[in-house]
Scaffold this motif. Structure first.
Motif, mmCIF file in Angstrom:
data_model
loop_
_atom_site.group_PDB
_atom_site.id
_atom_site.type_symbol
_atom_site.label_atom_id
_atom_site.label_comp_id
_atom_site.label_asym_id
_atom_site.label_seq_id
_atom_site.Cartn_x
_atom_site.Cartn_y
_atom_site.Cartn_z
ATOM 1 N N UNK A 55 -38.881 4.094 7.800
ATOM 2 C CA UNK A 55 -37.844 5.121 7.790
ATOM 3 C C UNK A 55 -37.832 5.827 6.427
ATOM 4 N N UNK A 56 -38.798 6.694 6.166
ATOM 5 C CA UNK A 56 -38.904 7.311 4.841
ATOM 6 C C UNK A 56 -37.728 8.219 4.464
ATOM 7 N N UNK A 57 -36.977 8.689 5.434
ATOM 8 C CA UNK A 57 -35.848 9.582 5.145
ATOM 9 C C UNK A 57 -34.514 8.851 5.135
ATOM 10 N N UNK A 58 -34.540 7.539 5.275
ATOM 11 C CA UNK A 58 -33.299 6.766 5.409
ATOM 12 C C UNK A 58 -32.389 6.894 4.192
ATOM 13 N N UNK A 59 -32.952 6.908 3.005
ATOM 14 C CA UNK A 59 -32.116 7.001 1.802
ATOM 15 C C UNK A 59 -31.378 8.332 1.760
ATOM 16 N N UNK A 60 -32.088 9.401 2.115
ATOM 17 C CA UNK A 60 -31.437 10.710 2.186
ATOM 18 C C UNK A 60 -30.359 10.690 3.278
ATOM 19 N N UNK A 61 -30.658 10.035 4.393
ATOM 20 C CA UNK A 61 -29.684 9.921 5.477
ATOM 21 C C UNK A 61 -28.435 9.179 5.047
ATOM 22 N N UNK A 62 -28.612 8.145 4.234
ATOM 23 C CA UNK A 62 -27.459 7.388 3.737
ATOM 24 C C UNK A 62 -26.567 8.285 2.881
ATOM 25 N N UNK A 63 -27.195 9.098 2.028
ATOM 26 C CA UNK A 63 -26.429 10.018 1.181
ATOM 27 C C UNK A 63 -25.623 11.001 2.040
ATOM 28 N N UNK A 64 -26.247 11.516 3.075
ATOM 29 C CA UNK A 64 -25.556 12.451 3.976
ATOM 30 C C UNK A 64 -24.444 11.730 4.722
ATOM 31 N N UNK A 65 -24.746 10.531 5.219
ATOM 32 C CA UNK A 65 -23.775 9.734 5.978
ATOM 33 C C UNK A 65 -22.522 9.465 5.155
ATOM 34 N N UNK A 110 -15.325 17.182 17.506
ATOM 35 C CA UNK A 110 -14.782 17.983 16.403
ATOM 36 C C UNK A 110 -15.745 18.025 15.215
ATOM 37 N N UNK A 111 -16.557 16.992 15.068
ATOM 38 C CA UNK A 111 -17.505 16.935 13.949
ATOM 39 C C UNK A 111 -18.775 17.736 14.190
ATOM 40 N N UNK A 112 -19.011 18.177 15.410
ATOM 41 C CA UNK A 112 -20.204 18.969 15.690
ATOM 42 C C UNK A 112 -20.213 20.280 14.908
ATOM 43 N N UNK A 113 -19.028 20.790 14.576
ATOM 44 C CA UNK A 113 -18.970 22.011 13.761
ATOM 45 C C UNK A 113 -19.700 21.783 12.439
ATOM 46 N N UNK A 114 -19.622 20.569 11.919
ATOM 47 C CA UNK A 114 -20.314 20.226 10.682
ATOM 48 C C UNK A 114 -21.780 19.873 10.936
ATOM 49 N N UNK A 115 -22.034 18.982 11.887
ATOM 50 C CA UNK A 115 -23.407 18.511 12.095
ATOM 51 C C UNK A 115 -24.337 19.617 12.598
ATOM 52 N N UNK A 116 -23.789 20.609 13.270
ATOM 53 C CA UNK A 116 -24.620 21.729 13.733
ATOM 54 C C UNK A 116 -25.134 22.580 12.576
ATOM 55 N N UNK A 117 -24.514 22.463 11.404
ATOM 56 C CA UNK A 117 -24.967 23.230 10.237
ATOM 57 C C UNK A 117 -26.089 22.510 9.486
ATOM 58 N N UNK A 118 -26.373 21.267 9.848
ATOM 59 C CA UNK A 118 -27.403 20.489 9.162
ATOM 60 C C UNK A 118 -28.790 20.955 9.576
ATOM 61 N N UNK A 119 -29.717 20.856 8.639
ATOM 62 C CA UNK A 119 -31.114 21.174 8.941
ATOM 63 C C UNK A 119 -31.691 20.073 9.828
ATOM 64 N N UNK A 120 -32.823 20.351 10.415
ATOM 65 C CA UNK A 120 -33.508 19.356 11.255
ATOM 66 C C UNK A 120 -33.827 18.106 10.423
ATOM 67 N N UNK A 121 -34.266 18.306 9.199
ATOM 68 C CA UNK A 121 -34.596 17.166 8.332
ATOM 69 C C UNK A 121 -33.357 16.335 8.002
ATOM 70 N N UNK A 122 -32.225 16.995 7.781
ATOM 71 C CA UNK A 122 -30.989 16.256 7.504
ATOM 72 C C UNK A 122 -30.572 15.431 8.717
ATOM 73 N N UNK A 123 -30.696 16.004 9.893
ATOM 74 C CA UNK A 123 -30.347 15.267 11.115
ATOM 75 C C UNK A 123 -31.302 14.090 11.323
ATOM 76 N N UNK A 124 -32.584 14.311 11.088
ATOM 77 C CA UNK A 124 -33.562 13.222 11.219
ATOM 78 C C UNK A 124 -33.299 12.147 10.172
ATOM 79 N N UNK A 125 -32.858 12.554 8.990
ATOM 80 C CA UNK A 125 -32.529 11.588 7.936
ATOM 81 C C UNK A 125 -31.365 10.703 8.368
#
Length: 141
Positions: free
Chosen positions: A49-59, A116-131
């Motif tokens: 999971x090479x993007x996991x650390x970035x995903x944790x930061x976003x999470x 209600x959170x989709x308003x936020x998550x829909x603004x994320x890039x594909x890489x951010x979502x994959x992270x």
């Protein structure tokens, strides 16, 4: 002559053995580390999971996911472990769900809260979502 040759061979062998590097030993002959081991040899393998650390930061930050989701307990939303296990078992796509394009499969009763959170998550890039997805999967052992 043979005795001198044997002695010379033994002396050379002892010199080579004793000069085998800067390996230190304790008084019992056990190797002692000086803390300068080959760092390359101790590096972990490339993560699954090479993007996991970035995903944790976003999470924990921008995504505000940690407000409702905890690692192993249900808070407002299901736990990270439950989410990852169910998505893995059903071979579902977490990114599609975070884009607001998928059906709720983990806890449909909480869908309105998540919606209600989709308003936020829909603004994320594909890489951010994959992270985010990789971070979630990396938490399941």
């Amino acid at each position: 002559m043979k005795t001198i040759l044997k002695s010379l061979t033994l002396a050379i062998a002892l010199i080579l053995i004793s000069c085998g590097g800067d390996k230190k030993t304790d008084k019992f002959g056990n190797p002692v580390s000086d803390g300068k081991e080959n760092v390359e040899a101790t590096k972990p393998e490339v993560s699954e999971f090479p993007l996991a650390e970035k995903g944790k930061e976003i999470f924990e930050g921008k995504g505000t996911c940690a407000t409702c989701h905890k690692l192993d307990i249900k808070l407002v939303g299901p736990s990270i472990i439950d989410i990852a296990k169910i998505y893995k078992e059903k071979n579902a796509n977490m990114v599609t769900f975070l884009k607001g394009e998928g059906e709720p499969i983990v806890d449909p009763s909480q869908y309105e809260v998540m919606k209600a959170n989709f308003a936020l998550t829909k603004t994320f890039s594909e890489e951010e979502l994959e992270s985010l997805e990789q971070y979630m999967y990396s938490q399941v052992k």
